[in-house]
Design a protein around this motif. Sequence first.
Motif, PDB file in Angstrom:
ATOM      1  N   GLU A  44     -31.249  25.561  49.694  1.00 26.21           N
ATOM      2  CA  GLU A  44     -30.943  24.531  48.720  1.00 26.21           C
ATOM      3  C   GLU A  44     -31.839  23.947  48.523  1.00 26.21           C
ATOM      4  O   GLU A  44     -30.999  23.628  46.919  1.00 26.21           O
ATOM      5  CB  GLU A  44     -29.618  23.824  49.850  1.00 26.21           C
ATOM      6  CG  GLU A  44     -28.181  24.739  50.032  1.00 26.21           C
ATOM      7  CD  GLU A  44     -27.763  23.607  51.998  1.00 26.21           C
ATOM      8  OE1 GLU A  44     -27.965  22.202  52.315  1.00 26.21           O
ATOM      9  OE2 GLU A  44     -27.435  24.135  52.538  1.00 26.21           O
ATOM     10  N   TYR A  45     -32.524  23.044  48.895  1.00 27.28           N
ATOM     11  CA  TYR A  45     -33.306  22.169  47.824  1.00 27.28           C
ATOM     12  C   TYR A  45     -34.044  22.798  47.251  1.00 27.28           C
ATOM     13  O   TYR A  45     -34.469  22.234  46.151  1.00 27.28           O
ATOM     14  CB  TYR A  45     -33.767  21.622  49.186  1.00 27.28           C
ATOM     15  CG  TYR A  45     -33.710  20.270  50.149  1.00 27.28           C
ATOM     16  CD1 TYR A  45     -32.554  20.406  50.646  1.00 27.28           C
ATOM     17  CD2 TYR A  45     -33.676  19.094  49.160  1.00 27.28           C
ATOM     18  CE1 TYR A  45     -31.724  19.763  51.302  1.00 27.28           C
ATOM     19  CE2 TYR A  45     -32.852  18.176  49.388  1.00 27.28           C
ATOM     20  CZ  TYR A  45     -32.001  18.750  50.866  1.00 27.28           C
ATOM     21  OH  TYR A  45     -31.280  16.802  51.365  1.00 27.28           O
ATOM     22  N   VAL A  46     -34.268  24.472  46.842  1.00 25.07           N
ATOM     23  CA  VAL A  46     -34.946  24.925  46.370  1.00 25.07           C
ATOM     24  C   VAL A  46     -34.474  24.439  44.442  1.00 25.07           C
ATOM     25  O   VAL A  46     -34.547  23.879  43.163  1.00 25.07           O
ATOM     26  CB  VAL A  46     -35.541  25.957  46.476  1.00 25.07           C
ATOM     27  CG1 VAL A  46     -36.492  26.798  44.462  1.00 25.07           C
ATOM     28  CG2 VAL A  46     -36.551  26.096  47.196  1.00 25.07           C
ATOM     29  N   LYS A  47     -32.915  25.231  45.213  1.00 24.26           N
ATOM     30  CA  LYS A  47     -31.829  24.888  43.930  1.00 24.26           C
ATOM     31  C   LYS A  47     -32.203  23.345  43.381  1.00 24.26           C
ATOM     32  O   LYS A  47     -31.635  23.580  42.269  1.00 24.26           O
ATOM     33  CB  LYS A  47     -31.120  25.604  44.727  1.00 24.26           C
ATOM     34  CG  LYS A  47     -29.722  26.312  43.908  1.00 24.26           C
ATOM     35  CD  LYS A  47     -28.635  26.783  44.021  1.00 24.26           C
ATOM     36  CE  LYS A  47     -27.694  27.268  42.461  1.00 24.26           C
ATOM     37  NZ  LYS A  47     -26.425  27.069  43.264  1.00 24.26           N
ATOM     38  N   LEU A  48     -31.849  22.575  44.410  1.00 27.65           N
ATOM     39  CA  LEU A  48     -31.268  21.056  43.784  1.00 27.65           C
ATOM     40  C   LEU A  48     -32.715  20.641  43.119  1.00 27.65           C
ATOM     41  O   LEU A  48     -32.720  20.352  41.934  1.00 27.65           O
ATOM     42  CB  LEU A  48     -31.625  19.990  44.997  1.00 27.65           C
ATOM     43  CG  LEU A  48     -30.473  19.926  45.475  1.00 27.65           C
ATOM     44  CD1 LEU A  48     -30.376  18.782  46.436  1.00 27.65           C
ATOM     45  CD2 LEU A  48     -29.348  19.264  44.452  1.00 27.65           C
ATOM     46  N   SER A  49     -33.913  21.323  43.487  1.00 23.16           N
ATOM     47  CA  SER A  49     -35.317  21.264  42.885  1.00 23.16           C
ATOM     48  C   SER A  49     -35.519  21.394  41.240  1.00 23.16           C
ATOM     49  O   SER A  49     -35.967  20.559  40.224  1.00 23.16           O
ATOM     50  CB  SER A  49     -36.183  21.453  43.947  1.00 23.16           C
ATOM     51  OG  SER A  49     -37.363  21.118  42.938  1.00 23.16           O
ATOM     52  N   LYS A  50     -35.332  22.904  41.508  1.00 20.39           N
ATOM     53  CA  LYS A  50     -35.010  23.495  39.884  1.00 20.39           C
ATOM     54  C   LYS A  50     -34.549  23.102  39.121  1.00 20.39           C
ATOM     55  O   LYS A  50     -34.397  22.314  38.206  1.00 20.39           O
ATOM     56  CB  LYS A  50     -34.731  25.097  39.910  1.00 20.39           C
ATOM     57  CG  LYS A  50     -35.471  25.853  41.120  1.00 20.39           C
ATOM     58  CD  LYS A  50     -35.666  27.291  40.719  1.00 20.39           C
ATOM     59  CE  LYS A  50     -35.587  28.209  41.719  1.00 20.39           C
ATOM     60  NZ  LYS A  50     -37.210  28.265  41.327  1.00 20.39           N
ATOM     61  N   GLY A  51     -32.661  22.179  39.277  1.00 20.77           N
ATOM     62  CA  GLY A  51     -31.950  21.280  38.669  1.00 20.77           C
ATOM     63  C   GLY A  51     -32.827  20.485  37.856  1.00 20.77           C
ATOM     64  O   GLY A  51     -32.992  20.090  36.561  1.00 20.77           O
TER      65      GLY A  51
END
Lengths: 86, 77, 189
Positions: A44-51
């Motif tokens: 979830e946090y990887v996705k957040l970070s990428k965005g």
Amino acid sequence: MKQLPPEYYTELEEIQAVDFVIVELVLYLHTHPDDLEAVKQYNEYVKLSKGLKKEFEKKYGALTSFGYSYARYPFDYKEAPWPWQV
Amino acid sequence: MSKHTWYKTYRPYISPMDPCPPITVKRYSTPPELYVGYQPPGLAQFPAYEALKAGTLWKCFYDPYYSVKEMKKGVRE
Amino acid sequence: MWVYEKKLQYPVRVSTCNPRLAKYLIEQYGGADGELAAALRYLNQRYTIPDKVVGLLTDIGTEEFAHLEMIATMVYKLTKDATPDQMKAAGLAGHFADHDKALFYHNAAGVPWTATYIQAKGDPIADLYEDIAAEEKARATYQWLIDLSDDPDLNDGLRYLREREVIHSQRFREAVEILKEDRGKKKVF
């Protein structure tokens, strides 16, 4: 000399906070590889970070080189300020 | 995990021959990693921004160090 | 390989132009228990340690480089606009004579970094115990730096770095548990 707007610092700090959770989870996962909840939270946090980084890079230029960010024209990764200067 | 204190104190021997005014109590750090053991899954976390500020995601490891000077000034939150 | 990200791990702030604090902080740049020593220690030990803990050494070693950059940022900001007289008053005349404002890998007393600060024994337990000790020594160094400093913004960054040593120590302690476990036995929390 390019001066940064005040929101640069808050937007950067958002990325720093999200990436920090990622660092903490990855160290934890090295010794807890079977913790499914932690793996899910990590992703979830990887996705957040990428965005967040995509938006940040549009405004302030590339955060990484070596193919981890798309380059723009003119090539802005090389431009100051560098992290210790801001 | 049982509750521990992260700081301990001892009283160094004071001799009448000591040249400086004595420091009567010495403090030392005994941080959480000495007590937690193998971290159990599902422990309480800080939200992302607070975690960054704390230097850890996990509440049980949060152990901020303040100097005596800072504690006198009431810096400690 | 490694990839550089153009950001600090933590927002470093410094309140005053104070080169004397830079002189002390350099301990964590090029000192025995500093961030350079930590990064090089773990990233060198990882070649001869069981696969189960190679990743942990790699990632902690990598995080140490992010901390090295934070210390460098603190030193840079504390000395950037200091005059030669201010450098002299801060006890940095010797540094200035050799390096101007350039950073250099030495400790607070000016002793240059040496590989003898780190060990690689090839024995997994000996190496991990060294790593745990290194984290605790770095934690202590941050305590003494906080004691010496009167800059609240700087202390905020130093407290963050001290807390990271706590977590790294915890993970190395868990790595020891992983390596001492009997084969086939399931870990119980």
